[in-house]
Write a protein that holds these residues in place. Structure first.
Motif: not given
Length: 253
Positions: A218-221, A223-228, A234-237
């Motif tokens: 979970i990180h701010a990129s 918005k605060v979001r959840i990625d792999r 970090i992989y953004n699906p």
């Protein structure tokens, strides 16, 4: 000279100008040392993390050195709701964000404006497992460079505030946070709540996030979001690509 933030959220800027970038924010109740003045501006150092910047002199209330020292000794008490209200004199309501400091309420010598608060507070050290629950309170908060609230937050402001709400003190910027704690050699060694740091093409740490279970982060990129999270980064699906290059994983607590 010393002061306390008596407004909900105050921008702290790199230079003494309204046009200068916001490098961090002062939240209600945070106390500061005033290092110098320039016209309407004051260069400050935030007591909690020693971060320095410039604020408008109209956006804090001066306190004495004795009050500053007393407040620095108080246990950290924070607002635990996304937003709540503190009652000022004449029953005026002042909105305050998650993480606003309420430590001064414990001491009549510091509570010089006679504020009152009846909402939910948090204090003390929580178990490491509580970090992710707190992080979810910021989910979908928009990215804001220098931000520290659910209404706008940057990557290191997010990690600092999550840790602060659970009783842990870490520095403000990702590059500073990367110097703390113990490095882990493999993702498989990490626990939920550990921090992952990411660098740019020049090798500078520019991003940080909080590791979750099962290789999520979970990180701010944007918005605060959840990625792999994997060994690459970090992989953004949604984008179907890696967005951040992993540099190091740190066990901070």
């Amino acid at each position: 000279m010393f002061g306390i933030c008596n407004l909900a959220i105050v921008p702290v800027r790199a230079e003494a100008s309204d046009r200068s970038e916001i490098v961090t924010q002062l939240l209600f109740g945070e106390h500061i040392e005033i290092l110098e003045r320039h016209n309407q501006w004051a260069k400050i150092r935030i007591q909690f993390d020693d971060y320095e910047g410039w604020v408008d002199s109209k956006q804090y209330q001066e306190i004495t050195k004795e009050q500053f020292d007393l407040l620095s000794k108080e246990s950290i008490i924070l607002n635990a709701d996304l937003i709540d209200y503190i009652t000022a004199p004449n029953n005026l309501l002042l909105p305050i964000p998650l993480g606003a400091s309420l430590s001064f309420l414990n001491n009549s010598e510091i509570n010089i404006s006679n504020f009152d608060f009846e909402g939910t507070k948090t204090s003390g050290i929580k178990p490491k497992s509580a970090l992710i629950k707190t992080a979810f309170m910021y989910l979908n908060a928009p990215y804001l460079w220098g931000g520290k609230t659910p209404f706008g937050i940057d990557c290191s402001g997010f990690t600092q505030m999550v840790y602060k709400l659970n009783g842990y003190k870490i520095h403000r910027d990702a590059s500073q946070q990367a110097l703390e704690g113990d490095p882990l050699s493999f993702i498989e060694e990490c626990e939920p709540g550990d921090l992952a740091f990411f660098d740019n093409d020049e090798g500078n740490i520019t991003h940080v996030g909080i590791i979750m279970e099962n290789n999520y982060i979970i990180h701010a990129s944007g918005k605060v979001r959840i990625d792999r999270l994997d060994h690459t980064g970090i992989y953004n699906p949604e984008l179907k690509r890696h967005t951040h290059k992993l540099r190091v994983i740190k066990k901070i607590i």
